[in-house]
Write an enzyme that holds these catalytic residues in place. Sequence first.
Site, PDB file in Angstrom:
ATOM      1  CD1 TRP A 373       0.751  -0.521   3.142  1.00 49.86           C
ATOM      2  CD2 TRP A 373      -0.615   1.358   3.390  1.00 49.86           C
ATOM      3  NE1 TRP A 373       1.010  -0.131   4.203  1.00 49.86           N
ATOM      4  CE2 TRP A 373       0.352   1.144   4.331  1.00 49.86           C
ATOM      5  CE3 TRP A 373      -1.554   2.399   3.503  1.00 49.86           C
ATOM      6  CZ2 TRP A 373       0.548   1.987   5.842  1.00 49.86           C
ATOM      7  CZ3 TRP A 373      -1.161   3.155   4.519  1.00 49.86           C
ATOM      8  CH2 TRP A 373      -0.387   2.976   5.481  1.00 49.86           C
ATOM      9  CG  ASP A 374       4.792   0.961   1.711  1.00 51.48           C
ATOM     10  OD1 ASP A 374       3.633   0.357   2.372  1.00 51.48           O
ATOM     11  OD2 ASP A 374       5.971   0.397   1.796  1.00 51.48           O
ATOM     12  CD  GLU A 502       2.916  -3.738   9.386  1.00 54.35           C
ATOM     13  OE1 GLU A 502       3.994  -4.297   9.783  1.00 54.35           O
ATOM     14  OE2 GLU A 502       2.843  -3.318   8.258  1.00 54.35           O
ATOM     15  CE  LYS A 614       6.775  -1.679  11.767  1.00 55.12           C
ATOM     16  NZ  LYS A 614       6.466  -3.014  10.893  1.00 55.12           N
ATOM     17  CD  GLN A 615       3.203   1.823   9.569  1.00 56.96           C
ATOM     18  OE1 GLN A 615       3.732   1.016   9.552  1.00 56.96           O
ATOM     19  NE2 GLN A 615       2.677   2.466   8.693  1.00 56.96           N
TER      20      GLN A 615
END
Length: 793
Positions: A373-374, A502, A614-615
Amino acid sequence: MLRPRLIPPEDIFPANPWALEAIRYDAKLARELTGQAETMFALSNGYLGLRGVVEEGLPVREAGTYLNGFYEHRPIAYGEHAYGFPTVGQSILNCPNGTVLKLYVDDEPFVVPEAEILSFRRTLDFRSGILSRDVRWLTPAGKRLRLRTLRLVSLSHRHLAAIAYELTAEDAEAEVAISSELRNEQPLLTDTADPRLAEGFVGRVLHPAGTRSEALRAVLSYRTRSSGLVLGCGMDHVVAADGSFTPHAACDDDLATVVVRGRLTAGQTIRIHKYLSYHYSDAATPEQIHALTGWTLDRAVETGFASIVAQHRQDVERFWARADVMVEGASPRTQQAIRWNLFQLMQASERAEGHGIPARGLTGRTYEGHYFWDTEIYVLPFLVYTNPRIARSLLKYRYDMLEKARARARELGHRGATFPWRTINGEEASAYYAAGTAQYHINADIAYALRKYVEISGDEEFLRLYGAEILVETARLWCDLGFFSDRLGGSFCINGVTGPDEYTAIVNNNCFTNLMARENMRYAARTVRRLAREHPDCFESLTRRTGLAPDEPDAWETAAERMYLPYDERRQVHPQDDGFLELEEWDFAGTPEDHYPLLLHYHPLNLYRSQVIKQADTVMAMFLLNDQFTPEAKRRNFEYYDPLTTHDSSLSVCIQSIVSNEIGLREKAIHYFNFALAMDMSDIGGNMVHGAHIAAIGGTWLALIYGFAGLRDMQGRITFNPCLPEAWSRLRFTLEVRGRRIRIDIDRATATYTLLDGQELDIWHGAESIVLSAAEPAISRPIPQQSDRITAC
């Protein structure tokens, strides 16, 4: 939790705004930086990539030659198998390396770390797209020689790479042998303790399918056993020497060599132009691939190195004309890093037609060359505004995967389509479903990117021909995956998913996922209705292809309008999911610095039980769906989630920078931006050796344009709310919007918008509408002072 590892010292790597160069040789540092340098000096055009290994072949960490989409299947091993787990993955292959030109002087090999270096310079010139090296050294016999090389991967001819090799005996006679190679190395095994690294193969991967050798040319061909791809790779040479040199050629299944031997007297030079050609196909025979490979070499030899270089320079100059971002007032290293990052985006995308963009581009094998998806969220916005042709190609590639996405949905028991979390050929290649298949948000991410492309480029034809079909199948997926909950008053809920974070998996009502799914369904319903109203032939074709029922758009809209969005009244924040606020906070104080990233030191269950991120997740939603949060909600959410975020993903800090800017946290915005910008050049993650972080690099562009320039483009309305960091005096860049090119020039007091090409364009400066036209192509407006500046949260 943000940990810089190594900033290249300026006495060796000066801060040149248009180049990355090493201006002297330090043997100890070179050994430490071998792998990083291979990434830093890598060349690519989006189809063919060469890691920056020196021509002698030593020192070397991984001599990578990659072709986008050239892969072999690999079995996925499970301790315990379950229904719907992918059984076969894909892994990008390392192709035969043709960059090697080994040098022997008086029968002694030349290897830079072992030589007495008199002068050294290695330069990756961003402006020309050429990698060069200039080395002078003293042989053990006291002879002075000079070696100059140029290397490029062509943007015009995407199957072609070229090397110019020039050796001069400066002060004495020397016997010289130059061995040019095309070598198929054995597959590399990797440290499987790091799940991000590519899986290794055991045994032969490329199976010989014929060789050809004549004069100074050699062509090798191979076939993969399982994926059935046929590869052709070839080299050819043009030699010009002051003295007398004799070539000798040899070729077998895995090694082709052309050895040129002779003598140079003082002041004499030998020049070799080496051309490399790579082709592959899933349908052609080895004989056909041989022919294609040879034709590329024929054209290169006929065109000549000088003309190839001239054309390449023009192609790269065109990229900078549409994509450069200039910053004044920042440190020289800032401008250098911005342009290195932009250069990587060019290299990853420029000739990627018919493919996706791997997570590390074509600079390394990490994540096995898979597309994530980046691309849609972090890279596509850059391409939409600077190279819409390639943006369209990437979305078309997603469309070409649609039938496999439908098949995957059926396998999972869903209607519609389920796009793979990671893939090369359209089939799911993620072995860990909790952080892979469960990330259903990729469907909505693709729909989001599709909408942005159509609204900014104006390419309604793509929407009619391909995009609408993607929208129908992704909206179906959401309508099938979710349900109307009686417990929550008939709200539409989506359970058992994983959001971008994640470290929190298999949750109910992930806020990011629900918001993005809502937009997906709304846009799908509007698009289908507009097709029925304005393009009945296209609507009829869409109905035939998808079996669209008349009541489906109504169902999507109903689900969208009743979408459940978790909200905590006491904290006045949007929980990342239904249960996130009930989790125990992670013990950050008790976590050793060397235990980051956490995924390499803690079992996933330890992470899933804690409030640790995580992000950016909810913060990401606030950026992408900017108009759906109030300023107060953005600030409260950011202040809650920012301290919980480890930024163990390279994709995180750029988004935090953008949102920090929007809510007035100026110092935090530039702090996060600097880390995003230096992710690779300072090796913050300690893994640049494995390739450049292409999505994080795209994120630096987002932080510049959506952050400091304040671009917002919801529903295609282009708005700027600029706010430069204290240290910067100017930010200038160019965008393409619906066929018009505009330049945005922002200084401390004023923003100037200039129409460079095309018809008039309406844009917004804050709340003011302005019209750029041929009659008034440039308009300047003052930048409001930031009276509510906040320096910490």
